[in-house]
Design a protein around this motif. Structure first.
Motif, short mmCIF file in Angstrom:
data_model
loop_
_atom_site.label_atom_id
_atom_site.label_comp_id
_atom_site.label_asym_id
_atom_site.label_seq_id
_atom_site.Cartn_x
_atom_site.Cartn_y
_atom_site.Cartn_z
N GLN A 86 0.84 -1.19 0.00
CA GLN A 86 0.00 0.00 0.00
C GLN A 86 0.87 1.25 0.00
OE1 GLN A 86 -2.73 -0.21 3.30
NE2 GLN A 86 -3.87 -1.92 2.45
N THR A 87 0.33 2.35 -0.50
CA THR A 87 1.08 3.60 -0.51
C THR A 87 0.50 4.55 0.53
OG1 THR A 87 -0.33 4.48 -2.27
CG2 THR A 87 1.73 3.39 -2.92
N ILE A 88 1.38 5.41 1.04
CA ILE A 88 1.00 6.39 2.05
C ILE A 88 1.02 7.78 1.42
CG2 ILE A 88 1.68 7.47 4.24
CD1 ILE A 88 2.93 4.79 5.02
N GLU A 89 -0.06 8.51 1.60
CA GLU A 89 -0.13 9.86 1.06
C GLU A 89 0.84 10.77 1.80
OE1 GLU A 89 -4.13 11.19 1.37
OE2 GLU A 89 -4.95 9.62 0.08
N ARG A 144 18.35 15.46 7.85
CA ARG A 144 17.22 14.94 8.62
C ARG A 144 15.91 15.38 7.96
NH1 ARG A 144 17.40 12.84 13.74
NH2 ARG A 144 19.51 13.64 13.97
N LEU A 145 15.03 14.41 7.74
CA LEU A 145 13.71 14.68 7.19
C LEU A 145 12.71 14.70 8.34
CD1 LEU A 145 15.41 13.64 4.77
CD2 LEU A 145 13.34 12.52 3.91
N TYR A 146 12.07 15.84 8.53
CA TYR A 146 11.11 15.99 9.62
C TYR A 146 9.69 15.79 9.07
CZ TYR A 146 15.06 18.28 11.91
OH TYR A 146 16.30 18.57 12.46
N TYR A 147 8.88 15.02 9.81
CA TYR A 147 7.52 14.82 9.33
C TYR A 147 6.53 14.76 10.49
CZ TYR A 147 8.09 9.88 10.67
OH TYR A 147 8.30 8.71 11.37
N LEU A 148 5.27 15.03 10.15
CA LEU A 148 4.16 14.91 11.10
C LEU A 148 3.21 13.85 10.60
CD1 LEU A 148 3.42 18.74 11.47
CD2 LEU A 148 4.90 17.35 12.92
N LEU A 149 2.60 13.12 11.53
CA LEU A 149 1.56 12.15 11.19
C LEU A 149 0.23 12.88 11.32
CD1 LEU A 149 3.10 9.29 13.25
CD2 LEU A 149 2.55 9.05 10.85
N THR A 150 -0.50 12.96 10.23
CA THR A 150 -1.70 13.78 10.24
C THR A 150 -2.88 13.04 9.60
OG1 THR A 150 -2.56 15.97 9.65
CG2 THR A 150 -1.17 14.86 8.02
N GLY A 151 -4.09 13.55 9.89
CA GLY A 151 -5.28 12.89 9.35
C GLY A 151 -6.55 13.52 9.86
N SER A 194 -1.74 10.44 6.39
CA SER A 194 -0.63 10.91 5.56
C SER A 194 0.52 11.43 6.40
CB SER A 194 -1.11 12.01 4.61
OG SER A 194 -1.52 13.16 5.35
N LEU A 195 1.65 11.63 5.73
CA LEU A 195 2.82 12.27 6.33
C LEU A 195 2.91 13.68 5.77
CD1 LEU A 195 5.58 9.50 6.03
CD2 LEU A 195 4.02 9.93 7.93
N ALA A 196 3.23 14.62 6.63
CA ALA A 196 3.46 16.00 6.20
C ALA A 196 4.92 16.32 6.47
CB ALA A 196 2.55 16.96 6.96
N PHE A 197 5.72 16.44 5.40
CA PHE A 197 7.13 16.77 5.55
C PHE A 197 7.26 18.28 5.72
CE2 PHE A 197 7.17 12.67 3.49
CZ PHE A 197 8.20 12.00 4.14
N VAL A 198 7.95 18.67 6.79
CA VAL A 198 8.00 20.08 7.17
C VAL A 198 9.44 20.48 7.53
CG1 VAL A 198 5.63 20.08 8.01
CG2 VAL A 198 7.49 19.54 9.58
N SER A 199 9.63 21.78 7.73
CA SER A 199 10.93 22.29 8.16
C SER A 199 11.15 21.96 9.63
CB SER A 199 10.99 23.80 7.95
OG SER A 199 10.04 24.44 8.79
N GLU A 200 12.38 22.11 10.07
CA GLU A 200 12.69 21.85 11.48
C GLU A 200 11.93 22.81 12.39
OE1 GLU A 200 16.57 21.54 14.48
OE2 GLU A 200 16.84 22.15 12.39
N GLU A 201 11.78 24.06 11.96
CA GLU A 201 11.08 25.04 12.77
C GLU A 201 9.62 24.67 12.97
OE1 GLU A 201 14.72 26.52 11.21
OE2 GLU A 201 12.98 25.74 10.13
N VAL A 202 8.95 24.29 11.91
CA VAL A 202 7.55 23.87 12.01
C VAL A 202 7.44 22.60 12.85
CG1 VAL A 202 5.57 23.00 10.71
CG2 VAL A 202 6.86 24.95 9.84
N PHE A 203 8.38 21.69 12.65
CA PHE A 203 8.39 20.43 13.38
C PHE A 203 8.46 20.67 14.89
CE2 PHE A 203 10.78 17.02 15.44
CZ PHE A 203 10.09 15.90 15.05
#
Length: 230
Positions: A86-89, A144-151, A194-203
């Motif tokens: 399966q793929t993740i948005e 480093r890739l920063y991400y949030l788990l969102t939905g 989904s994953l939301a890739f963000v900057s370190e500051e937003v993270f």
């Protein structure tokens, strides 16, 4: 007996981060809720013990619970197998030093481990594959890739992917990384889409908010189970 105590402790920790929900088409499917039903019933049974020989009764309940969980694990392995491929948005913030150039595909699904007390390995995990192209290179030793788990419930978790290899601008990196289910009630785990890739500051900003929400959810769960005094 030592093993029994470890299972007992890990179950209580998992119960505190598990609660309701049912959404089989989201990132973690409906697997968290399947564990939740068994665990909540067991905790309630333990709380209702009212005999002189509580130790003996507790051990019997633990033995029954362990058997039920072993059977559930086999059932969940079938569901986990179906999630492979399966793929993740995802979304990606503008201006990041990389771009995703492929789908994020689920390669393996690792189920919760009752023998592990706390920590990320006690929860559900997804091993994923995807590719990124570097738009710029940092002077630091790693990217480093920063991400949030969102939905459906907003941002409920967070994480990072580290790249330690030497890279140059324009390189395409084929990555294999692990996504850990957030330490939140199952209804929030199952809301992740989904994953939301963000900057370190937003993270960093969002992580503070998420941690506050996680504490509220955990405290509410403890209160519901009678584990937290008013």
């Amino acid at each position: 007996m030592k093993k029994g105590k470890m299972i007992l402790a890990s179950v209580y920790l998992m119960v505190l981060s598990s609660c309701g929900g049912n959404s089989s088409d989201t990132m973690f499917g409906d697997i968290p809720s399947a564990y939740e039903e068994k665990m909540i019933n067991w905790v309630k049974d333990m709380q209702q013990l009212n005999t002189d020989d509580k130790k003996s009764e507790a051990l019997a309940l633990l033995a029954d619970f362990t058997k039920e969980m072993e059977e559930l694990q086999k059932e969940m392995e079938v569901r986990a197998e179906k999630m492979k491929g399966q793929t993740i948005e995802y979304t990606i913030e503008e201006g990041l030093p990389y771009q995703l150039v492929s789908d994020i595909q689920v390669d393996e699904v690792e189920l919760p481990k009752l023998g592990v007390i706390g920590g990320r390995d006690s929860g559900m995990r997804l091993k994923v594959k995807f590719s990124v192209v570097l738009a710029e290179v940092s002077e630091e030793a790693s990217l480093r890739l920063y991400y949030l788990l969102t939905g459906d419930e907003g941002n409920v978790g967070y994480g990072t992917f580290s790249i330690s290899q030497k890279v140059t601008v324009g390189d395409t990196l084929h990555l294999e990384k692990m996504i850990y289910a957030p330490d939140v009630p199952a209804q929030y785990q199952e809301s992740c889409r989904s994953l939301a890739f963000v900057s370190e500051e937003v993270f960093e900003s969002e992580r503070k908010v998420i941690r506050e929400k996680q504490k509220e959810w955990t405290d509410a769960r403890k209160k519901e189970l009678g584990l937290k005094k008013e």
